[in-house]
Motif scaffolding. Structure first.
Motif, PDB file in Angstrom:
ATOM      1  N   ALA A   1       0.832  -1.211   0.000  1.00 10.47           N
ATOM      2  CA  ALA A   1       0.000   0.000   0.000  1.00 10.47           C
ATOM      3  C   ALA A   1       0.859   1.251   0.000  1.00 10.47           C
ATOM      4  O   ALA A   1       0.551   2.246  -0.674  1.00 10.47           O
ATOM      5  N   ARG A   2       1.979   1.213   0.748  1.00 11.77           N
ATOM      6  CA  ARG A   2       2.863   2.382   0.778  1.00 11.77           C
ATOM      7  C   ARG A   2       3.488   2.630  -0.585  1.00 11.77           C
ATOM      8  O   ARG A   2       3.558   3.773  -1.046  1.00 11.77           O
ATOM      9  N   LYS A   3       3.927   1.545  -1.261  1.00  6.93           N
ATOM     10  CA  LYS A   3       4.525   1.701  -2.579  1.00  6.93           C
ATOM     11  C   LYS A   3       3.509   2.206  -3.596  1.00  6.93           C
ATOM     12  O   LYS A   3       3.814   3.056  -4.431  1.00  6.93           O
ATOM     13  N   ALA A   4       2.276   1.652  -3.511  1.00  2.00           N
ATOM     14  CA  ALA A   4       1.236   2.102  -4.434  1.00  2.00           C
ATOM     15  C   ALA A   4       0.900   3.566  -4.208  1.00  2.00           C
ATOM     16  O   ALA A   4       0.700   4.331  -5.146  1.00  2.00           O
ATOM     17  N   HIS A   5       0.870   3.968  -2.942  1.00  2.00           N
ATOM     18  CA  HIS A   5       0.579   5.365  -2.622  1.00  2.00           C
ATOM     19  C   HIS A   5       1.699   6.272  -3.143  1.00  2.00           C
ATOM     20  O   HIS A   5       1.440   7.325  -3.730  1.00  2.00           O
ATOM     21  N   GLY A   6       2.960   5.847  -2.947  1.00  3.52           N
ATOM     22  CA  GLY A   6       4.077   6.651  -3.428  1.00  3.52           C
ATOM     23  C   GLY A   6       4.138   6.718  -4.941  1.00  3.52           C
ATOM     24  O   GLY A   6       4.440   7.765  -5.525  1.00  3.52           O
ATOM     25  N   HIS A   7       3.808   5.606  -5.607  1.00  3.05           N
ATOM     26  CA  HIS A   7       3.800   5.597  -7.067  1.00  3.05           C
ATOM     27  C   HIS A   7       2.711   6.499  -7.612  1.00  3.05           C
ATOM     28  O   HIS A   7       2.913   7.220  -8.604  1.00  3.05           O
ATOM     29  N   HIS A   8       1.560   6.502  -6.938  1.00  5.31           N
ATOM     30  CA  HIS A   8       0.439   7.348  -7.392  1.00  5.31           C
ATOM     31  C   HIS A   8       0.800   8.825  -7.312  1.00  5.31           C
ATOM     32  O   HIS A   8       0.523   9.600  -8.234  1.00  5.31           O
ATOM     33  N   HIS A   9       1.445   9.207  -6.202  1.00  4.28           N
ATOM     34  CA  HIS A   9       1.776  10.621  -6.037  1.00  4.28           C
ATOM     35  C   HIS A   9       3.038  11.013  -6.799  1.00  4.28           C
ATOM     36  O   HIS A   9       3.291  12.193  -6.999  1.00  4.28           O
ATOM     37  N   GLY A  10       3.822  10.013  -7.240  1.00  6.50           N
ATOM     38  CA  GLY A  10       5.048  10.339  -7.946  1.00  6.50           C
ATOM     39  C   GLY A  10       4.908  10.384  -9.454  1.00  6.50           C
ATOM     40  O   GLY A  10       5.852  10.720 -10.159  1.00  6.50           O
ATOM     41  N   GLU A  11       3.736  10.024  -9.955  1.00  2.00           N
ATOM     42  CA  GLU A  11       3.526  10.034 -11.405  1.00  2.00           C
ATOM     43  C   GLU A  11       3.512  11.464 -11.931  1.00  2.00           C
ATOM     44  O   GLU A  11       2.879  12.361 -11.354  1.00  2.00           O
ATOM     45  N   PRO A  12       4.195  11.703 -13.020  1.00  3.45           N
ATOM     46  CA  PRO A  12       4.159  13.066 -13.591  1.00  3.45           C
ATOM     47  C   PRO A  12       2.804  13.340 -14.220  1.00  3.45           C
ATOM     48  O   PRO A  12       2.171  12.455 -14.773  1.00  3.45           O
ATOM     49  N   HIS A  13       2.373  14.562 -14.076  1.00  7.48           N
ATOM     50  CA  HIS A  13       1.088  14.954 -14.664  1.00  7.48           C
ATOM     51  C   HIS A  13       1.263  15.182 -16.156  1.00  7.48           C
ATOM     52  O   HIS A  13       2.235  15.784 -16.607  1.00  7.48           O
ATOM     53  N   GLN A  14       0.305  14.680 -16.928  1.00  8.59           N
ATOM     54  CA  GLN A  14       0.349  14.853 -18.383  1.00  8.59           C
ATOM     55  C   GLN A  14      -0.050  16.284 -18.743  1.00  8.59           C
ATOM     56  O   GLN A  14      -0.942  16.850 -18.145  1.00  8.59           O
TER      57      GLN A  14
END
Length: 273
Positions: free
Chosen positions: A260-273
């Motif tokens: 869950a922590r990795k998924a949360h970090g990946h979600h917030h780390g994605e660059p905005h298109q």
């Protein structure tokens, strides 16, 4: 535009429902209720001691009325907020579902001392009322994710635990039967039947060893010594099973939190298109 503020009923539902609370641990409301439950259990425990209760009846009665009033308000609040668990369904159905649920029934039983102590001074009613007050302690399991962790650990090893119980039951009957055959004639009052021998077998296999009943023949003592050694292993079996269950459940919980922590970090780390 600012988002709409949740209704009072919704905010209370989030506070009272452990699964709805977004942060780790217990909500402030449930922490306070938990402390009150522990306090009420302590009061009920002290009340059972006559040297403490005598002369302080008014204090104990006032505390019981005060705590009972708080728990009654909490119970009614839980009924009121129950529709928040199923917003699309009718409110009466959600409230009825809570009332007849195990948690709702336990809440109602914990409130019953208020009524039982007013029915009369009969000693058995007072003792029963005190016992129901102790049930409030069991409600603490509703307020913490640790209870779900315990359920998960036990469920993961349920087959091994059932097998352990069966082995323990078989060994208990076998031990009682053996001492009945060996000691029955010498001590008919203690070992004159298999059910009579059960008390000795339970005390020995659980390694309690009260000593009120003991074999007196040499062969009976040999058998008792062998059974006592088996009792050590009997206690170790469920202990090992539970230790492994808690270890596995803790590992699974750590894996889920890490994912869950990795998924949360990946979600917030994605660059905005």
């Amino acid at each position: 535009m600012a988002p709409d503020r949740p209704s009072l009923r919704r905010r209370l539902f989030v506070q009272l429902s452990p699964r709805q609370w977004p942060a780790e641990g217990m909500s402030p409301a449930n922490k306070m209720i938990g402390l009150l439950i522990l306090f009420s259990v302590g009061v009920a425990t002290l009340e059972s001691e006559i040297t403490i209760y005598a002369g302080n009846e008014g204090i104990f009665r006032t505390l019981e009325l005060l705590l009972g009033g708080i728990f009654l308000a909490e119970y009614l609040t839980r009924i009121w907020v129950a529709p928040e668990a199923d917003p699309d369904g009718p409110a009466w159905r959600a409230r009825l579902r809570f009332i007849v649920s195990p948690a709702g029934i336990l809440d109602l039983l914990a409130l019953s001392p208020l009524l039982l102590e007013d029915l009369g001074p009969q000693a058995f009613l007072l003792r029963f009322a005190r016992m129901l007050r102790i049930l409030r302690f069991a409600r603490l399991g509703q307020f913490s994710g640790a209870f779900a962790f315990l359920q998960e650990a036990l469920a993961s090893r349920r087959h091994e635990l059932v097998l352990g119980v069966c082995v323990a039951g078989g060994l208990l009957v076998l031990s009682a039967t053996l001492l009945y055959v060996v000691e029955g004639d010498a001590q008919p009052e203690a070992f004159g039947s298999i059910p009579r021998s059960m008390w000795w077998a339970i005390a020995t296999l659980t390694t309690v060893g009260y000593g009120d009943v003991a074999p007196i023949t040499w062969f009976g003592r040999v058998c008792a010594g062998f059974i006592a050694v088996l009792g050590i292993g009997l206690i170790a079996i469920p202990t090992g099973i539970l230790a492994a269950a808690f270890s596995d459940a803790a590992q699974q919980q750590r894996i889920r939190k890490e994912a869950a922590r990795k998924a949360h970090g990946h979600h917030h780390g994605e660059p905005h298109q």
